[in-house]
Design an enzyme around this catalytic site. Structure first.
Site, short mmCIF file in Angstrom:
data_model
loop_
_atom_site.label_atom_id
_atom_site.label_comp_id
_atom_site.label_asym_id
_atom_site.label_seq_id
_atom_site.Cartn_x
_atom_site.Cartn_y
_atom_site.Cartn_z
CG PHE A 12 46.08 51.23 33.33
CD1 PHE A 12 46.77 51.50 32.15
CD2 PHE A 12 46.02 52.22 34.31
CE1 PHE A 12 47.40 52.72 31.96
CE2 PHE A 12 46.64 53.44 34.13
CZ PHE A 12 47.33 53.69 32.96
CG ASP A 32 44.54 39.80 36.28
OD1 ASP A 32 45.23 40.84 36.27
OD2 ASP A 32 43.28 39.84 36.35
CG PHE A 35 36.61 42.06 38.34
CD1 PHE A 35 35.33 41.87 37.82
CD2 PHE A 35 36.83 43.17 39.15
CE1 PHE A 35 34.30 42.76 38.10
CE2 PHE A 35 35.80 44.07 39.43
CZ PHE A 35 34.53 43.86 38.90
CB THR A 36 39.18 45.36 35.77
OG1 THR A 36 40.24 45.14 36.71
CG2 THR A 36 37.91 45.68 36.52
CB ILE A 62 48.08 30.82 45.19
CG1 ILE A 62 48.64 30.06 43.99
CG2 ILE A 62 48.70 32.20 45.31
CD1 ILE A 62 48.25 30.63 42.63
CE LYS A 104 54.65 33.86 59.22
NZ LYS A 104 53.35 33.22 59.42
CE1 TYR A 144 40.91 50.71 44.73
CE2 TYR A 144 40.95 53.01 45.38
CZ TYR A 144 41.50 51.95 44.69
OH TYR A 144 42.67 52.14 43.96
CB THR A 174 48.16 56.20 37.11
OG1 THR A 174 48.80 56.50 38.35
CG2 THR A 174 49.21 55.81 36.09
P1 NAD Z 1 42.93 47.56 36.83
O1 NAD Z 1 41.52 47.35 37.24
O2 NAD Z 1 43.22 47.86 35.42
O3 NAD Z 1 43.83 46.32 37.26
C1 NAD Z 1 43.56 45.51 38.38
C2 NAD Z 1 43.88 44.09 38.00
O4 NAD Z 1 43.64 43.25 39.13
C3 NAD Z 1 42.99 43.56 36.87
O5 NAD Z 1 43.78 42.87 35.94
C4 NAD Z 1 42.01 42.63 37.58
O6 NAD Z 1 41.51 41.62 36.75
C5 NAD Z 1 42.87 42.12 38.72
N1 NAD Z 1 42.11 41.66 39.88
C6 NAD Z 1 41.11 42.30 40.52
N2 NAD Z 1 40.67 41.58 41.57
C7 NAD Z 1 41.43 40.45 41.59
C8 NAD Z 1 41.46 39.32 42.44
N3 NAD Z 1 40.59 39.17 43.44
N4 NAD Z 1 42.37 38.34 42.15
C9 NAD Z 1 43.22 38.45 41.12
N5 NAD Z 1 43.23 39.52 40.29
C10 NAD Z 1 42.35 40.50 40.52
O7 NAD Z 1 43.50 48.72 37.79
P2 NAD Z 1 44.88 49.50 37.71
O8 NAD Z 1 44.55 50.91 37.38
O9 NAD Z 1 45.86 48.76 36.89
O10 NAD Z 1 45.31 49.45 39.24
C11 NAD Z 1 46.30 48.53 39.70
C12 NAD Z 1 46.54 48.75 41.19
O11 NAD Z 1 46.96 50.10 41.42
C13 NAD Z 1 45.27 48.54 42.02
O12 NAD Z 1 45.62 47.89 43.22
C14 NAD Z 1 44.79 49.95 42.31
O13 NAD Z 1 44.09 50.02 43.52
C15 NAD Z 1 46.10 50.71 42.38
N6 NAD Z 1 45.90 52.14 42.05
C16 NAD Z 1 45.61 52.53 40.78
C17 NAD Z 1 45.41 53.87 40.49
C18 NAD Z 1 45.10 54.37 39.11
O14 NAD Z 1 44.95 55.58 38.92
N7 NAD Z 1 45.02 53.52 38.10
C19 NAD Z 1 45.46 54.81 41.54
C20 NAD Z 1 45.71 54.36 42.83
C21 NAD Z 1 45.95 53.02 43.08
#
Ligand code: NAD
Ligand code: UDP
Length: 309
Positions: A12, A32, A35-36, A62, A104, A144, A174
């Site tokens: 997202f 990516d 997963f989500t 990687i 690094k 988490y 968000t």
């Molecule tokens: P999301 O789930 O839509 O996006 C996360 C992305 O990471 C996805 O595309 C998923 O496929 C990928 N992913 C997950 N595990 C992975 C792995 N092991 N290797 C490679 N890719 C992987 O979530 P989001 O809302 O877009 O959040 C993005 C970041 O912002 C996250 O780190 C989340 O913790 C942080 N965050 C989001 C919010 C919110 O309200 N959306 C709030 C606080 C923090």
């Protein structure tokens, strides 16, 4: 031209960030494991010669040469991060180690997407960055919350020990277009239920509060933080300080959608934080950043997106 790695770039927040960086003329490598994240979120970017997509899991090392790394990879919605809680912890901990090793090696600047969840069920309100939090280490949200706390520790240790150039942001709830309608979060659930005239599920009595930030505002803050050269590494709160109850949010969504939905009260999941509101004094001072989009305008745009999909 900067070569920028965005982990979680198909998610997202990640897909909005990839777009913003491409608009600014950067070369973007989106990494990516889907997963989500969704391919359809970045489909229209595939033909852009400045965009590259790599399917990879950040828990595995990687080698990618780059100037900047935005580490966003991690499921963010409670049902998603609780689905495989062990994997969630690995993503935060092994994932950030792999990305920090990359930073690094290539002297790249790295930004970690941390979260308001590091404050847990906060005993201090609104939350300032200096507050250490009140997190249950053994509960259903811990994979988490503690994973993100550990990632912050690793960021600071790589900075102190190896002089890695780091930035830490703490993102508060968000919302916006390209959210996953099925992610189980309050904004998506309420909009989906309202559009279908189904009961709106409120967990607990709905008096718990959150502070919702529109995604465009957040993206501006993230990029400002990455590019600030005043020696400010964070952590910094990025969120909208306009706090509201979950019940109030649901009622606003009912109004905006003109829905006939009724409120249905359901059990509150354990460890659900009672209140959340960012103190953004630091972001205002160090980044000249504050959110601009009010909740009604932001929800209208989000509802339009949900209707379209
Ligand atoms: P999301 O789930 O839509 O996006 C996360 C992305 O990471 C996805 O595309 C998923 O496929 C990928 N992913 C997950 N595990 C992975 C792995 N092991 N290797 C490679 N890719 C992987 O979530 P989001 O809302 O877009 O959040 C993005 C970041 O912002 C996250 O780190 C989340 O913790 C942080 N965050 C989001 C919010 C919110 O309200 N959306 C709030 C606080 C923090
Ligand atoms: N929530 C709710 N109904 C839903 C989904 C969530 O009342 O259908 C509540 C949830 O219990 C929490 C708040 O809304 O108090 C925000 O939940 P979300 O999962 O969006 O984010 P987080 O809890 O991670 O802040």
């Amino acid at each position: 031209m900067q070569k920028i790695l965005v982990t979680g770039g198909a998610g997202f927040i990640g897909n909005h960030l990839c777009r913003k960086l491409l608009q600014e003329g950067d070369k973007v490598i989106c990494l990516d494991n889907f997963f989500t994240g969704k391919k359809k979120h970045i489909e229209d970017l595939i033909d852009n010669t400045n965009f590259e997509l790599i399917e990879h899991d950040i828990t595995e090392p990687i080698d990618i040469e780059c100037n900047q790394i935005y580490n966003l990879a991690c499921p963010a919605s409670p049902p998603h991060y609780q689905y495989d809680s062990v994997k969630t912890m690995k993503t935060s901990v092994l994932g950030i180690i792999n990305m920090l090793e990359l930073a690094k090696k290539y002297q790249a600047r790295i930004l970690q997407a941390s979260t308001s969840e590091v404050y847990g069920n906060p005993l201090s309100h609104p939350q300032q960055e200096s507050y250490w939090g009140n997190v249950n280490p053994i509960g259903i949200r811990s994979c988490y919350d503690e994973g993100k706390r550990c990632a912050e520790t690793l960021m600071m240790d790589y900075h102190r020990q190896y002089n890695v150039d780091i930035r830490i942001i703490r993102i508060f709830n968000t919302y916006g277009p390209n959210m996953d309608p099925q992610d189980g979060r309050v904004v998506s659930n309420c909009i989906m239920q309202a559009l279908a005239n189904q009961d709106i599920t409120i967990y607990g009595d709905g008096t718990q509060t959150r502070s919702f930030c529109y995604v465009d505002d957040l993206i501006n803050g993230i990029v400002k933080m990455m590019n600030n050269t005043q020696g400010f590494i964070g952590p910094v709160n990025l969120g909208n300080p306009s706090e509201r109850t979950v019940l109030d949010l649901a009622q606003k969504i009912i109004e905006i959608t003109g829905s006939n939905s009724k409120i249905k009260f359901c059990p509150l999941p354990s460890d659900d934080p009672v209140k959340r509101k960012p103190d953004i004094t630091l972001a205002k001072k160090e980044l000249c950043w504050e959110p601009k989009v009010d909740i009604i305008a932001g929800l209208r745009k989000t509802v339009e997106y949900f209707k379209a999909v």
